[in-house]
Design a protein around this motif. Structure first.
Motif, mmCIF file in Angstrom:
data_model
loop_
_atom_site.group_PDB
_atom_site.id
_atom_site.type_symbol
_atom_site.label_atom_id
_atom_site.label_comp_id
_atom_site.label_asym_id
_atom_site.label_seq_id
_atom_site.Cartn_x
_atom_site.Cartn_y
_atom_site.Cartn_z
ATOM 1 N N GLU A 74 0.707 -1.327 -0.121
ATOM 2 C CA GLU A 74 0.098 0.214 0.069
ATOM 3 C C GLU A 74 0.785 1.320 -0.001
ATOM 4 O OE1 GLU A 74 -3.487 2.097 2.864
ATOM 5 O OE2 GLU A 74 -2.778 -0.003 3.178
ATOM 6 N N GLU A 108 1.615 -4.426 -7.917
ATOM 7 C CA GLU A 108 0.614 -3.720 -7.678
ATOM 8 C C GLU A 108 0.318 -3.221 -6.235
ATOM 9 O OE1 GLU A 108 -2.233 -6.653 -8.862
ATOM 10 O OE2 GLU A 108 -2.829 -7.001 -6.793
ATOM 11 N N TYR A 110 -2.209 -0.729 -3.392
ATOM 12 C CA TYR A 110 -3.470 -0.045 -3.100
ATOM 13 C C TYR A 110 -3.152 1.454 -2.475
ATOM 14 C CZ TYR A 110 -5.899 -4.379 -4.152
ATOM 15 O OH TYR A 110 -6.175 -5.475 -4.816
ATOM 16 N N ARG A 128 -10.662 2.712 -8.968
ATOM 17 C CA ARG A 128 -11.467 2.534 -7.757
ATOM 18 C C ARG A 128 -11.833 1.159 -7.734
ATOM 19 N NH1 ARG A 128 -15.319 6.964 -5.255
ATOM 20 N NH2 ARG A 128 -15.476 6.020 -3.085
ATOM 21 N N LYS A 143 -10.889 3.398 -1.831
ATOM 22 C CA LYS A 143 -9.955 2.409 -2.103
ATOM 23 C C LYS A 143 -9.399 2.282 -3.408
ATOM 24 C CE LYS A 143 -8.102 -2.141 -0.642
ATOM 25 N NZ LYS A 143 -8.632 -3.517 0.030
ATOM 26 N N LYS A 145 -6.385 1.121 -6.612
ATOM 27 C CA LYS A 145 -5.542 0.184 -6.841
ATOM 28 C C LYS A 145 -4.737 0.667 -8.049
ATOM 29 C CE LYS A 145 -5.131 -4.724 -8.323
ATOM 30 N NZ LYS A 145 -5.760 -6.013 -8.813
#
Length: 149
Positions: A74, A108, A110, A128, A143, A145
């Motif tokens: 994240e 990837e 978040y 989103r 949230k 990504k």
């Protein structure tokens, strides 16, 4: 000239105040900023245990970002001083965020975003994927990504 360097533990208090000032850019009243201060506080241990990078223009600290590398990874903090928001520096710093994840072979990550900052992340290519309840903020936060190509 924008540069980045690892945050030092003795910068924890300065970074905490920078986060509050940055959050205040969105016009939140002082009582809410005080309520959120605890959640935006950066501790020395946090700097030691995560990837925290400070953002500089020449010799002036203008922001920082922090990555958590747990699964899922994240972008946990991304703050600029208010006078530097909207000048293209966020895009430069976000490119550095991507490089930090790439360096660690993470494809990837978040982002739980302030609603006001969501358009910036979407413009950088995030999508989103939902919402997260924020008890201290008494609302739901976007949230997002981001997939690194």
């Amino acid at each position: 000239m924008v540069s980045f360097r690892p945050a030092r533990q003795d910068e924890a208090e300065i970074l905490s105040e920078l986060a509050i000032r940055s959050k205040g850019h969105w016009g939140y009243p002082g009582h809410l900023l005080e309520l959120w201060r605890k959640d935006l506080r950066i501790e020395k241990e946090y700097i030691e245990g995560n990837v925290v990078r400070t953002i500089w223009i020449d010799e002036k600290l203008i922001g920082f970002f922090a990555l958590t590398l747990s699964d899922p990874s994240e972008l946990e903090h991304f703050w600029l001083l208010p006078e530097y928001i909207g000048k293209g520096l966020g895009k430069i710093a976000f490119s550095e965020v991507i490089k930090e994840f790439q360096f660690r072979n993470i494809q990837e990550f978040y982002i739980v975003s302030d609603p006001n900052a969501e358009p910036f992340y979407l413009s950088q290519g995030a999508i989103r994927v939902g919402e997260v309840e924020s008890i201290p903020q008494n609302r739901f936060l976007p949230k997002l990504k981001f997939v690194i190509n």
